[in-house]
Design an enzyme around this catalytic site. Sequence first.
Site, PDB file in Angstrom:
ATOM      1  N   ILE A  37      -2.493  -0.954   6.236  1.00 32.22           N
ATOM      2  CA  ILE A  37      -1.748   0.302   6.382  1.00 32.22           C
ATOM      3  C   ILE A  37      -2.320   1.445   5.556  1.00 32.22           C
ATOM      4  O   ILE A  37      -1.869   2.590   5.688  1.00 32.22           O
ATOM      5  CB  ILE A  37      -0.257   0.105   6.022  1.00 32.22           C
ATOM      6  CG1 ILE A  37      -0.099  -0.396   4.586  1.00 32.22           C
ATOM      7  CG2 ILE A  37       0.407  -0.828   7.001  1.00 32.22           C
ATOM      8  CD1 ILE A  37       1.349  -0.531   4.148  1.00 32.22           C
ATOM      9  N   GLY A  38      -3.308   1.195   4.729  1.00 41.27           N
ATOM     10  CA  GLY A  38      -3.878   2.296   3.954  1.00 41.27           C
ATOM     11  C   GLY A  38      -4.960   1.803   3.026  1.00 41.27           C
ATOM     12  O   GLY A  38      -5.067   0.598   2.745  1.00 41.27           O
ATOM     13  N   GLY A  72      -7.655   3.290  -0.399  1.00 45.17           N
ATOM     14  CA  GLY A  72      -8.118   4.318  -1.321  1.00 45.17           C
ATOM     15  C   GLY A  72      -9.490   3.939  -1.836  1.00 45.17           C
ATOM     16  O   GLY A  72     -10.134   3.013  -1.324  1.00 45.17           O
ATOM     17  N   GLY A  73      -9.936   4.658  -2.847  1.00 50.06           N
ATOM     18  CA  GLY A  73     -11.257   4.370  -3.380  1.00 50.06           C
ATOM     19  C   GLY A  73     -11.334   3.052  -4.106  1.00 50.06           C
ATOM     20  O   GLY A  73     -12.408   2.462  -4.223  1.00 50.06           O
ATOM     21  N   MET A  74     -10.197   2.577  -4.606  1.00 53.48           N
ATOM     22  CA  MET A  74     -10.206   1.381  -5.439  1.00 53.48           C
ATOM     23  C   MET A  74      -9.490   0.183  -4.823  1.00 53.48           C
ATOM     24  O   MET A  74      -9.708  -0.947  -5.253  1.00 53.48           O
ATOM     25  CB  MET A  74      -9.547   1.684  -6.799  1.00 53.48           C
ATOM     26  CG  MET A  74     -10.225   2.788  -7.580  1.00 53.48           C
ATOM     27  SD  MET A  74     -11.879   2.313  -8.099  1.00 53.48           S
ATOM     28  CE  MET A  74     -12.350   3.768  -9.059  1.00 53.48           C
ATOM     29  N   VAL A 101      -4.223  -1.390   0.998  1.00 51.57           N
ATOM     30  CA  VAL A 101      -2.811  -1.756   1.093  1.00 51.57           C
ATOM     31  C   VAL A 101      -2.552  -2.407   2.450  1.00 51.57           C
ATOM     32  O   VAL A 101      -3.012  -1.904   3.485  1.00 51.57           O
ATOM     33  CB  VAL A 101      -1.906  -0.525   0.903  1.00 51.57           C
ATOM     34  CG1 VAL A 101      -0.440  -0.938   0.967  1.00 51.57           C
ATOM     35  CG2 VAL A 101      -2.209   0.165  -0.422  1.00 51.57           C
ATOM     36  N   LYS A 143      -1.117  -4.469  -2.530  1.00 50.76           N
ATOM     37  CA  LYS A 143      -2.277  -3.618  -2.786  1.00 50.76           C
ATOM     38  C   LYS A 143      -3.332  -4.480  -3.472  1.00 50.76           C
ATOM     39  O   LYS A 143      -3.118  -4.978  -4.575  1.00 50.76           O
ATOM     40  CB  LYS A 143      -1.901  -2.414  -3.652  1.00 50.76           C
ATOM     41  CG  LYS A 143      -3.090  -1.496  -3.940  1.00 50.76           C
ATOM     42  CD  LYS A 143      -2.671  -0.094  -4.349  1.00 50.76           C
ATOM     43  CE  LYS A 143      -1.977  -0.059  -5.676  1.00 50.76           C
ATOM     44  NZ  LYS A 143      -1.767   1.338  -6.158  1.00 50.76           N
ATOM     45  N   ASP A 199      -0.816  11.511 -11.136  1.00 51.70           N
ATOM     46  CA  ASP A 199      -1.431  11.784  -9.833  1.00 51.70           C
ATOM     47  C   ASP A 199      -0.372  12.123  -8.788  1.00 51.70           C
ATOM     48  O   ASP A 199      -0.397  11.599  -7.669  1.00 51.70           O
ATOM     49  CB  ASP A 199      -2.267  10.586  -9.372  1.00 51.70           C
ATOM     50  CG  ASP A 199      -3.251  10.963  -8.265  1.00 51.70           C
ATOM     51  OD1 ASP A 199      -3.621  12.148  -8.180  1.00 51.70           O
ATOM     52  OD2 ASP A 199      -3.648  10.078  -7.488  1.00 51.70           O
TER      53      ASP A 199
END
Length: 513
Positions: free
Chosen positions: A47-48, A50-52, A55, A70, A165
């Site tokens: 579902i998603g 990021g850079g690290m 998810v 995650k 953030d």
Amino acid sequence: MKICDRCHTTYPTEFTTCPKDQSVLRAVSELEQGTVLRGKYEVLQRIGAGGMAVVYRVRHLHLQEEVAIKVVNGWVASDRQFLERFKTEAVVTRKLRHPNAVRVDDFDLTDDGRPFIVMEYVQGRSLRDAMRQQGRLPLAVAADIARQVALALAAAHELGIVHRDIKPENILLVPQPGGGDLIKVLDFGIAKVSRGSFEEDGQHTPTQTGIVLGTPQYVSPEQARGKRGHAEVDGRSDLYTLGVVLYEMLTGQLPFTADSPFDLLLCHLETVPTPPHVVDPAISPAMSELVMRALEKDPAKRFQKATEMAAALANPDVVQTASAQAYVCSTEALAAVAKQIENERVDVTHTAVATIPLRATGAGPADEQRRPGRWNKGMLAGLGAAAVVVVAMYLGMAAHRKAAAAQPAIVPANSSVAEKSNAVKPRRPAVQPRRRPTGEAAAKPSNEPLDHVRAQELIAVGYRRMQQRDFEAAHDAFQEALEIEPGNPAAQKGLKASETAQNVQGIVGVFHN
């Protein structure tokens, strides 16, 4: 990590066959649909990312409920500092229990040693998606979203957690059955824990000196300087970034734009943003003042607590449009002024006549009875009659405009009006169009394209001054634009609108006195 295509179980990288069915294992870099992690989490979909980390939506096979996990990417699994920060996220966020914060339930490791956290699965859309679909948000909606985020931050700050953030991607909108949205703040992946806040990791500091964590468009001045530690970056940093998000919700644009991340950081450090009500005059002065306070460069001048900012966002004054806070006057009088302006073909969308504040002057206890919301019937009736007088005076001035342009109005020195008001100023002479050159002058090269560009710039300045209610400066800008480019319709409309606004402002000034 290896996976068995028959039973969908995952194994460490060094395994070659499945111990259960002796099938040959296949190496994978990401979890696939149907994969069973740690014998209990069945992957439903990705579902998603990021850079690290990535998810996934998963189903807990024993509890029969959907959650989100995650998982850290393999290429950063060897970064000990990042892994420590990721573990800290799980430890500290597990303690954060608030309706507006995404709940963390578990922390574990994949078969190849990558850490992952288990969180509640939230069905909603991000604030980023909402702004892409709707553009700028209504005042009440934006204020409610920011208020709920502030409440989540207040709970986190009480635990010594600074999010660091806050941005639209980390704010989820969850529709509620009774209407409205429940806001969920997620991703404390770069959260900072105050030293000594938790016994488990009292000495942990998640950043190195000089490293800026966060998103350049939303970082606070403290983050832009690369500061770290509880004494340098505290909860007020989150309130600054929330102010940036609120600015974007209200105006449809960020307070700062630049060509590079470095230039953006400099803007956060040095540049004062344009107040929201200047960008959009419909934004209430109270809301604009709230946002500008959140965006103060000096943390001492911002809201000091997230609860303080949440309370300010709950104030009904901040969600009123500027027109709702306009001066008290009968709607019939305003309609008459608007009709007169329309009959003279003035573009009323660029006039600020209807938003000139009419506030009681003076100070002391007697002034309390003149505040908005405390007007008695006699005062309202008097104001209604005065509004009619204002309109009548304006119409009379409009009827004699040509005479006023030819000869400035003269007010006796001993007049009470002359003593009390300087707002009604003599009419400026009408702008005479430049004559077209003839003969040798006509043969010279023309700068008409450059003249047009310069005229357009002046027209933009004029309308910006109108929004700021500096009608005299607006008049000068429109007049100069007409001198450069005679006959420009936008400049003509602006000139007429600024003259009308100056007339009404002067009359209201007399009425004040």
